[in-house]
Enzyme design. Structure first.
Site, PDB file in Angstrom:
ATOM      1  N   LYS A  22     -46.781  34.153 -55.545  1.00 26.03           N
ATOM      2  CA  LYS A  22     -47.841  34.974 -56.150  1.00 26.03           C
ATOM      3  C   LYS A  22     -49.108  34.147 -56.336  1.00 26.03           C
ATOM      4  O   LYS A  22     -50.206  34.586 -55.994  1.00 26.03           O
ATOM      5  CB  LYS A  22     -47.370  35.526 -57.498  1.00 26.03           C
ATOM      6  CG  LYS A  22     -48.439  36.312 -58.252  1.00 26.03           C
ATOM      7  CD  LYS A  22     -47.963  36.779 -59.610  1.00 26.03           C
ATOM      8  CE  LYS A  22     -47.921  35.651 -60.610  1.00 26.03           C
ATOM      9  NZ  LYS A  22     -47.761  36.107 -62.005  1.00 26.03           N
ATOM     10  N   SER A 169     -54.711  28.350 -70.594  1.00 26.10           N
ATOM     11  CA  SER A 169     -54.305  28.764 -69.246  1.00 26.10           C
ATOM     12  C   SER A 169     -55.057  27.959 -68.200  1.00 26.10           C
ATOM     13  O   SER A 169     -56.282  27.838 -68.265  1.00 26.10           O
ATOM     14  CB  SER A 169     -54.587  30.256 -69.039  1.00 26.10           C
ATOM     15  OG  SER A 169     -54.335  30.622 -67.696  1.00 26.10           O
ATOM     16  N   ASP A 313     -43.406  28.748 -66.029  1.00 24.55           N
ATOM     17  CA  ASP A 313     -42.666  29.925 -65.555  1.00 24.55           C
ATOM     18  C   ASP A 313     -41.206  29.584 -65.278  1.00 24.55           C
ATOM     19  O   ASP A 313     -40.290  30.279 -65.723  1.00 24.55           O
ATOM     20  CB  ASP A 313     -43.325  30.504 -64.299  1.00 24.55           C
ATOM     21  CG  ASP A 313     -44.655  31.178 -64.606  1.00 24.55           C
ATOM     22  OD1 ASP A 313     -44.962  31.367 -65.801  1.00 24.55           O
ATOM     23  OD2 ASP A 313     -45.386  31.510 -63.662  1.00 24.55           O
ATOM     24  N   ASN A 336     -48.222  28.177 -74.031  1.00 26.63           N
ATOM     25  CA  ASN A 336     -48.828  29.208 -73.180  1.00 26.63           C
ATOM     26  C   ASN A 336     -47.842  30.298 -72.759  1.00 26.63           C
ATOM     27  O   ASN A 336     -48.235  31.312 -72.202  1.00 26.63           O
ATOM     28  CB  ASN A 336     -49.564  28.592 -71.977  1.00 26.63           C
ATOM     29  CG  ASN A 336     -48.654  28.117 -70.883  1.00 26.63           C
ATOM     30  OD1 ASN A 336     -47.490  27.797 -71.112  1.00 26.63           O
ATOM     31  ND2 ASN A 336     -49.177  28.047 -69.677  1.00 26.63           N
ATOM     32  N   ARG A 386     -40.193  38.121 -65.296  1.00 29.63           N
ATOM     33  CA  ARG A 386     -39.389  36.906 -65.460  1.00 29.63           C
ATOM     34  C   ARG A 386     -38.302  37.075 -66.521  1.00 29.63           C
ATOM     35  O   ARG A 386     -37.234  36.461 -66.412  1.00 29.63           O
ATOM     36  CB  ARG A 386     -40.281  35.697 -65.745  1.00 29.63           C
ATOM     37  CG  ARG A 386     -41.283  35.473 -64.632  1.00 29.63           C
ATOM     38  CD  ARG A 386     -41.593  34.022 -64.352  1.00 29.63           C
ATOM     39  NE  ARG A 386     -42.588  33.943 -63.277  1.00 29.63           N
ATOM     40  CZ  ARG A 386     -42.334  34.018 -61.986  1.00 29.63           C
ATOM     41  NH1 ARG A 386     -41.089  34.170 -61.558  1.00 29.63           N
ATOM     42  NH2 ARG A 386     -43.300  33.946 -61.092  1.00 29.63           N
TER      43      ARG A 386
END
Length: 428
Positions: A22, A169, A313, A336, A386
């Protein structure tokens, strides 16, 4: 709401070919639009986030041709700024990888564009990026809540010295880096605070280099960018497999392998999330690398205590893998998580407790102690792809698990549950 019950999986084995990344897909699409010449992107991810970027580019006048399976895209670059005559509103769903870079891209030149999205997008902060762009001359208005989308972007960014907060971020810095070479003046971007998710900046810099632009930086603290440059199409660009998506299959092998080989990423991958395999190795799994694959074999897993700021992630997958490891696991420096598709720290803690884990949720860490036996549970996914994929690993116990709203995986991996099923064996 739809739900999916996963029955206990006794063994995992096989090969998985990853969908495109992505992070790489949406960056490559935007750079291809900026570039001089046509670019053929292959192994593009077909998912909600990528569709939002493609729809936005089309609305802004960028022409492209997609293959029938939507994994190859030929983009006709415009060789300069993306501008639109007259007002336009772009709906970007919950795609941070579209919202942040497009905000910066549309600040170049003159525009009259509203960027909006789903309710969750309006809760995801963008103030640090807007502040930085305004320092460079951009005119941007908040249409609802200060520091959050929707935004009215009018252009005006010319470069210069810009300060950006790096703590929330890395996408804010990515957005600035991709836009700055097209500004009228040279830019100097100064990072305030600790830069999170640094490997994602490496992805951005590597992609920009593929499109003809090299950026110098001082230890990721100050970035020096020449203005009035031009991106040049590389002709063809192969999008790597999504390393975050690899994490679920590698973890499954570590827990209930067999051996799983993941193709589409390898030892020279751009993506920091490949470091996930190193974390599994520390926990006790056996890992083998090739140029275009990584392989994981089952091992006896023990808990770890690690800073996972660089792989936020994939670190989520460690949280559910911890259910199968001896002792406690602590995942640190992950504030985050709170500003992602949902507040992932709170969501993860809540759902881990449902299956019986003892969990301590800190401001920027999570401590997990697995139960003697996992409990059957209905797992809320919070419209977060996720969460759904992480908690599928609960089925690797002798306990079934029900995933609510399994379709939310469409954000990055629409075919996920079919692929998991293909590698799974159950007791007859």
């Amino acid at each position: 709401m739809q739900s999916l019950m996963l029955q206990p999986i006794s063994y995992i084995n096989g090969t998985i070919n990853l969908p495109g990344s992505k992070s790489v897909s949406n960056r490559a699409l935007l750079l291809a639009a900026f570039a001089k010449g046509a670019t053929c992107l292959t192994n593009l991810l077909d998912s909600d986030d990528i569709r939002h970027m493609l729809n936005a580019l089309a609305a802004l006048g960028i022409s492209y041709r997609l293959s029938d399976d939507r994994t190859c895209c030929e983009v006709d670059g415009i060789g300069g700024l993306i501008t639109h005559q007259g007002p336009i509103e772009l709906f970007l769903g919950n795609a941070g990888t579209a919202m942040r870079p497009l905000t910066a891209a549309l600040c170049l030149g003159k525009n009259d564009v509203v960027l909006t999205g789903e309710p969750r997008m309006k809760e995801r902060p963008i103030g640090h990026l807007v502040d930085a762009l305004r320092q460079g001359g951009a005119e941007i208005d908040y249409l609802e809540q200060e520091n959050y989308p929707p935004l009215h972007v009018k252009g005006g960014f010319v470069g210069g010295k810009v300060m950006v907060d790096g703590r929330v971020s890395s996408q804010f810095l990515t957005a600035l880096l991709m836009a700055a070479p097209l500004a009228e003046n040279d830019s100097e971007i100064h990072i305030q605070g600790e830069l999170v998710s640094k490997p994602y900046i490496d992805i951005t810099l590597a992609l920009m280099k593929s499109f003809g632009i090299t950026i110098n930086h001082d230890q990721y603290q100050i970035f020096h960018i020449k203005g009035r440059q031009q991106y040049v199409s590389p002709g063809h660009y192969l999008v790597e497999g999504d390393a975050s998506s690899a994490s679920y299959f590698l973890a499954a092998a570590a827990i209930k392998g067999g051996t799983v080989r993941v193709t589409g990423i390898g030892k020279n991958s751009l993506q920091g999330d490949t470091k996930f395999a190193n974390v599994l190795e520390k926990m006790g799994a056996k890992i083998r690398w090739g140029d275009d694959f990584v392989e994981c074999e089952r091992g006896t897993l023990t808990g770890i205590d690690m800073d996972m700021n660089e792989i936020p992630d994939a670190a989520m997958t460690i949280a559910t893998t911890a259910l199968f490891a001896a002792g406690e696991t602590v995942i640190r420096n992950i504030y985050n998580w709170r500003v992602k598709e949902t507040d992932r720290l709170h969501a993860m803690a809540t759902e881990l407790r449902k299956v019986g884990a003892e969990v301590e949720e800190g401001v920027d860490y999570i401590r997990i102690t697995p139960p003697p036996r996992l409990l059957p549970a209905e797992i809320g996914t919070y419209n977060d792809h996720r969460m759904a994929m992480c908690f599928s690993l609960v089925a690797l116990s002798d306990t079934p698990v029900t995933i609510l709203d399994p379709g939310c995986t469409a954000k990055t991996f629409p075919d996920y549950f079919n692929q998991l099923e293909r590698l799974s064996q159950r007791k007859s």
